[in-house]
Motif scaffolding. Structure first.
Motif, PDB file in Angstrom:
ATOM      1  N   PHE A 371     178.214  25.262  27.941  1.00 28.04           N
ATOM      2  CA  PHE A 371     178.035  26.658  27.856  1.00 28.04           C
ATOM      3  C   PHE A 371     178.819  27.293  28.657  1.00 28.04           C
ATOM      4  N   PHE A 372     179.184  26.776  29.595  1.00 27.92           N
ATOM      5  CA  PHE A 372     180.227  27.556  30.603  1.00 27.92           C
ATOM      6  C   PHE A 372     181.621  27.484  29.808  1.00 27.92           C
ATOM      7  N   MET A 373     181.880  26.406  29.046  1.00 28.56           N
ATOM      8  CA  MET A 373     183.190  26.556  28.175  1.00 28.56           C
ATOM      9  C   MET A 373     182.885  27.668  27.104  1.00 28.56           C
ATOM     10  N   LEU A 374     181.919  27.864  26.280  1.00 29.29           N
ATOM     11  CA  LEU A 374     181.696  28.636  25.400  1.00 29.29           C
ATOM     12  C   LEU A 374     181.728  30.103  25.883  1.00 29.29           C
ATOM     13  N   PHE A 375     181.407  30.441  27.126  1.00 29.83           N
ATOM     14  CA  PHE A 375     181.378  31.424  27.883  1.00 29.83           C
ATOM     15  C   PHE A 375     182.935  32.010  28.115  1.00 29.83           C
ATOM     16  N   THR A 376     183.487  30.851  28.693  1.00 30.33           N
ATOM     17  CA  THR A 376     185.098  31.052  29.025  1.00 30.33           C
ATOM     18  C   THR A 376     185.618  31.271  27.699  1.00 30.33           C
ATOM     19  N   MET A 377     185.500  30.718  26.948  1.00 31.77           N
ATOM     20  CA  MET A 377     186.436  30.964  25.586  1.00 31.77           C
ATOM     21  C   MET A 377     186.115  32.682  25.052  1.00 31.77           C
ATOM     22  N   ALA A 378     184.719  32.800  25.255  1.00 33.64           N
ATOM     23  CA  ALA A 378     184.523  34.339  24.686  1.00 33.64           C
ATOM     24  C   ALA A 378     185.242  35.303  25.650  1.00 33.64           C
ATOM     25  N   SER A 379     185.338  34.931  26.886  1.00 35.65           N
ATOM     26  CA  SER A 379     186.058  36.004  27.877  1.00 35.65           C
ATOM     27  C   SER A 379     187.368  35.951  27.484  1.00 35.65           C
ATOM     28  N   GLY A 416     194.296  36.642  31.160  1.00 36.90           N
ATOM     29  CA  GLY A 416     192.966  36.209  31.301  1.00 36.90           C
ATOM     30  C   GLY A 416     192.693  34.880  30.941  1.00 36.90           C
ATOM     31  N   ALA A 417     193.542  34.326  30.004  1.00 35.31           N
ATOM     32  CA  ALA A 417     193.277  32.784  29.606  1.00 35.31           C
ATOM     33  C   ALA A 417     193.728  32.037  30.801  1.00 35.31           C
ATOM     34  N   SER A 418     194.771  32.534  31.721  1.00 36.67           N
ATOM     35  CA  SER A 418     195.343  31.738  32.800  1.00 36.67           C
ATOM     36  C   SER A 418     194.146  31.521  33.781  1.00 36.67           C
ATOM     37  N   TYR A 419     193.617  32.810  34.309  1.00 35.20           N
ATOM     38  CA  TYR A 419     192.773  32.498  35.311  1.00 35.20           C
ATOM     39  C   TYR A 419     191.296  31.876  34.862  1.00 35.20           C
ATOM     40  N   MET A 420     191.003  32.313  33.709  1.00 34.68           N
ATOM     41  CA  MET A 420     189.625  31.669  33.394  1.00 34.68           C
ATOM     42  C   MET A 420     189.731  30.060  33.048  1.00 34.68           C
TER      43      MET A 420
END
Length: 513
Positions: A371-379, A416-420
């Motif tokens: 789930f954390f991965m999914l929300f990170t990808m959405a972010s 955003g991709a970098s820090y997430m």
């Protein structure tokens, strides 16, 4: 229907405060009443959605009762933009009640009552069609959030709650003065009438700046953003979810409802202020997020960067930018609430948000990591998630207005991709450095009940955004017609149109599948 959605949670909040019985019985009953009320409101909002006419920009489900001889009225109604933000509110609120089900252990009736009152006020903000009624709802929403942070927050909760309250209240004083002048000038408190009224061009500049002082803090925009990281860090998990999910959207809604249609000439003249602050915000806050050690603070700074896409998209003065701004608000509401809940899940187990205390969490919490991965990808706006639709539309609109602004804003996607991804990698992968972290159990049933709806909506908006875009198109078209009268800058980039008419046609249709 709208009056019922506002008054029902207020009435039940009063009931919850005066429940009889011992503390344990009152707490149990308060939680059940809070969850039941928020679910009823969610069903009522779905009824509104099913009966809503997407073809018109007019306000629907209107209600009106004159108070104080016409100087103030209980006037409610919604257009498509109001509708989707109300849907976001009522979708997140039952999840917030569930999020604090076990973690909040003191003064439960008061805690539930604060959330019910806040839901009532947020629905009122998006449904108010009287300018003073809007102001009352807009400002009163500070009170329950102030209490939630100040009573159930962390160690520095008093400092954070005072900072939150003073920042957001101070900017609104100028907005109230501007509202009083507008009512005297136009002779009405009716928001639809004020949206059609042509205020003097010289006055528009001052009115725009007065409203900007309030909405910029609420978003928040750089440099008046410093209250947000402190508020998020100290707020309980559910408080952070609703603060990031809905309350930040009130500023964006204010720009769409007031600044753009009521002061179109000033909006065109001062668009460079918004572009400049948005560019600084998306780069600066992303770089600050890269050096954070507190997970909540990192996500808080990411929220500021995402809101910069909203402001820049709105002031691109084209359909793609405005539609993209609304979708970014919806997507961020779902995804940021989900990310704050993800932090809350492991905080409840280990009682720390320090990134260095974790590592290798996928070993013992694989479902949570998914789930954390999914929300990170959405972010970070991965195609197929809600973040991609909004940011793609917003960036397209910004590019059509100013290429160099779009270039700077696009760096926010990379940062955003970098820090997430940095956050995800350090928490989920690597060696398990902490025995307590290695012993954390995976998701419970209550946590599943929160994660699954958030994940489904994030994917639904990414794969099939049409149901969320259809209500927005008519009010956006109406707003564009209003801005065209103010000689809003038209798209200068004809080579793009010539090179890819199919792409632009698909974008203007809102990425129809």
């Amino acid at each position: 229907m709208l009056s019922a959605m506002i008054l029902l949670p207020l009435a039940l909040a009063m009931l919850v405060l005066f429940l009889p019985g011992d503390e344990a019985a009152r707490a149990r009953l308060a939680r059940l009443i809070g969850l039941g009320t928020t679910l009823v409101l969610f069903v009522m909002a779905l009824v509104l959605w099913s009966r809503f006419d997407n073809a018109t920009a007019a306000f629907q489900f209107a209600e009106r009762a004159e108070i104080f001889g016409g100087l103030f009225s209980w006037h409610l109604g919604i257009d498509g933009i109001s509708l989707v933000l109300i849907l976001l509110t009522v979708f997140l609120m039952p999840l917030c009640i569930l999020a604090g089900w076990d973690s909040v252990k003191t003064r439960i009736p008061e805690y539930i009552a604060a959330f019910l009152i806040m839901e009532s006020l947020m629905i009122g903000v998006f449904g108010a069609l009287d300018i003073f009624l809007f102001y009352i709802f807009f400002e009163a929403g500070l009170i329950p959030m102030y209490l939630i942070i100040g009573i159930w927050g962390g160690k520095r909760r008093i400092y954070a709650s005072y900072k939150f309250f003073l920042y957001t209240l101070l900017g609104s004083v100028l907005m109230l003065l501007a509202m009083l002048w507008m009512v005297m000038e136009a002779g009405t408190t009716d928001i639809p009438a004020l949206m059609a009224h042509d205020f003097p061009v010289r006055a528009q500049t001052w009115l725009w700046l007065a409203f900007f002082a309030s909405f910029a803090v609420k978003m928040p925009m750089w440099p008046v953003h410093t209250w947000l990281p402190d508020a998020h860090v100290e707020a309980p998990t559910a408080g952070s979810m609703i603060l990031a999910g809905v309350m930040l959207k009130m500023g964006g809604y204010g720009f769409i409802r007031f600044s753009l249609p009521m002061f179109p000439e000033a909006s065109v003249q001062l668009m460079w202020i918004v572009f400049a602050l948005s560019m600084i915000a998306v780069v600066y806050t992303s770089l600050v997020a890269l050096v954070q050690q507190d997970m909540k603070k990192l996500i808080a700074y990411s929220s500021i960067a995402h809101m910069a896409f909203v402001t820049a998209g709105m002031f691109a003065f084209n359909t793609q930018g405005l539609e993209g701004a609304v979708v970014v608000m919806l997507s961020h509401g779902v995804v940021s609430a989900a990310l704050f809940f993800c932090v809350g899940v492991i905080y409840d187990r280990l009682h720390t948000r320090d990134i260095d205390r974790y590592g290798g969490v996928t070993t013992n919490m694989p479902r949570y990591a998914l789930f954390f991965m999914l929300f990170t990808m959405a972010s970070i706006a991965l195609p197929g998630t809600s973040g991609f639709v909004g940011e793609f539309l917003a960036l397209t609109g910004i590019f059509m207005a100013e290429t160099w602004v779009a270039f700077v804003m696009a760096t926010g996607v990379v940062l955003g991709a970098s820090y997430m991804l940095w956050l995800f990698a350090r928490v989920m992968f690597g060696a398990q450095k902490n025995a307590d972290a290695a012993a954390m159990p995976d998701l419970k049933r209550r946590e599943w009940a929160i994660m699954v709806p958030l994940a489904l909506v994030a994917l639904w908006m990414g794969v099939y955004p049409k149901p969320f875009l259809d209500p927005v198109r008519a009010p956006v078209a109406s707003l564009m017609a209003r801005l065209d009268r103010a000689d809003a800058p038209q798209t200068p980039h004809t080579p793009l149109k010539a090179a890819s008419p199919v792409l632009l046609a698909s974008v203007s249709e809102g990425l129809r599948p």
